[in-house]
Structures are given as structure tokens and as C-alpha cells.
Design an enzyme around this catalytic site. Sequence first.
Site, PDB file in Angstrom:
ATOM      1  N   ASP A   1       7.272   0.641  -4.418  1.00 16.69           N
ATOM      2  CA  ASP A   1       7.226   1.234  -3.087  1.00 16.69           C
ATOM      3  C   ASP A   1       8.575   0.970  -2.435  1.00 16.69           C
ATOM      4  O   ASP A   1       8.999  -0.183  -2.309  1.00 16.69           O
ATOM      5  CB  ASP A   1       6.116   0.599  -2.242  1.00 16.69           C
ATOM      6  CG  ASP A   1       4.730   1.035  -2.681  1.00 16.69           C
ATOM      7  OD1 ASP A   1       4.622   2.082  -3.357  1.00 16.69           O
ATOM      8  OD2 ASP A   1       3.751   0.339  -2.363  1.00 16.69           O
TER       9      ASP A   1
ATOM     10  N   ASP B   1      -4.601   8.607  -1.468  1.00 18.69           N
ATOM     11  CA  ASP B   1      -4.825   7.363  -0.729  1.00 18.69           C
ATOM     12  C   ASP B   1      -6.207   7.452  -0.107  1.00 18.69           C
ATOM     13  O   ASP B   1      -6.481   8.359   0.680  1.00 18.69           O
ATOM     14  CB  ASP B   1      -3.755   7.167   0.348  1.00 18.69           C
ATOM     15  CG  ASP B   1      -2.379   6.942  -0.246  1.00 18.69           C
ATOM     16  OD1 ASP B   1      -2.300   6.440  -1.381  1.00 18.69           O
ATOM     17  OD2 ASP B   1      -1.378   7.283   0.417  1.00 18.69           O
TER      18      ASP B   1
END
Length: 258
Positions: free
Chosen positions: A11, A130
Site C-alpha cells: 500500500d 473492499d
Amino acid sequence: MLSKRIIPCLDVREGKTTKGIKFQNNVDIGDPVDMARFYYEEGADEIVFYDITASHEKRDIMLDVVKRVAETIFIPFSVGGGIRSVDDMRNVLLAGAEKISVNSAAVKNPEIISQGANAFGSQCVVLGMDVKYVGQKENISSGYEIVINGGRKYMGIDALEWAIRAQEAGAGEICLNSIDADGMREGYELKLTALISENVNIPVIASGGAGIPEHLADVLTKGKADAALIASMVHYRHYSINEIKSYLDSNGIRVRKT
């Protein structure tokens, strides 16, 4: 039987690899180019790179970082974050990625999935999901809801229904991230992972919650995932990729040997 894949996830925020818990309180932990090279040399099967603030900030992905990572590793490389058009996809592929992950943009404009699949092939298009558990509601029959913009916006879309629609649109793979499990190191969300895996015919990558090798074994068997994304457990050097693969192999789970 195909080997199960072990995939470190980077990330990236403002050019640095970062890690948070449940998409919050992120801490910078290293250089994504150096980390990608390290994991490649350790025996990672793929690398996933997410520019985690690009969609929320409505900006393009950091192609310079993508290029630098692509130049230093020689395994499949998937990139997501801030991809809103076929031109964005093309730019990421030209920068050296093998796969493009679409998440928020696909929820807002599902046609981007079919457009990408038609232009580059389904094998290049990964649907990033997500997901948050919200309990069963009238429009969320599975109890799992799609959330976009880095966990900021609830969409009122059922996760299972969205996975099936994305597959029909041409997605070649799903990367399924549980917001509830993210960064907790207490195990993947097995119920969610199995629900999606059992109802689509494309590979599912489980994401969110890995803390010990047993967690990967569980999600690759009970969760029926085709691959497992890992972050904290390798970023903080709790385990090496070789240790993880050795554990899986010793428990009868086929992996590519390092």
C-alpha cells in the site's frame, strides 16, 4: 491442482509503503521499490501495488513508482488506485504492470471492467473489492457491503452480487479485502472469502488479516481462496515468504517452491 499464490501487498501513499489497521492510522514503513525487490528475491509469486489515496484525492496513479518497481522485479505485478479509464489502464500496463486492479472506479462505472477486458484481455483486469460486514439488509442480502474510496464511502451494494456482476462483465480475478480484518493479524474473513469463492468461476485472492502462517492455510482451504495477500506479517519481518511457503507445503497445500 494449481499452486496457491503468496502475494505481498504494498500500500503506497506519497511514494512510501504504508500500513494501517482497518484502513486507518497508516504508518510509513519503507520504500516500495526496495521492498518489492526484497519480496521478489524471497520468492513471492506476485506483487500487488496500491496507490491507496489516488481515488480519494481524485488524482492519477504514481506511474514513476510503478515503472521503478517493474524494472526491479520479474514476477507478475498488479497495480491499482486512481484508475478511472481505459487510458489509465493502458498507461499502467505500459509502465510495466501485468495486471490492473480497478475498485472504486468500477463501482461508479462498471463498464470500465468490460472495456478493459476487451482492450487488454480479462487476464489483465482484477476487480478489487473492499468489503465491510453490515448485517443483512433489504439490499444487502449477504450482509457484506461494498465500500469505496479507501473505506470512506458505503455504496449500498451487496458484495456477492457485485462479484458475480464483475465476473460477467469480464473481470479475470477478484482481490477480496475485508475491512474488518485488515491489519488485525487475527486471520482472514473466512466466511466472506468462501462465499465469494464458491459463487464465481475466476480466481479469488484473499486479503486482510494475515498474522501467522496458519491463517493462510485456513483461507486457502476453508476459505477456498486461490491466493493470499500478505502485508504486516512480512513487512515487520515476523515471517519470511520461505517460512510461510514451507509451512503451507508441510500441511499439504501446494505452493511454488522458492
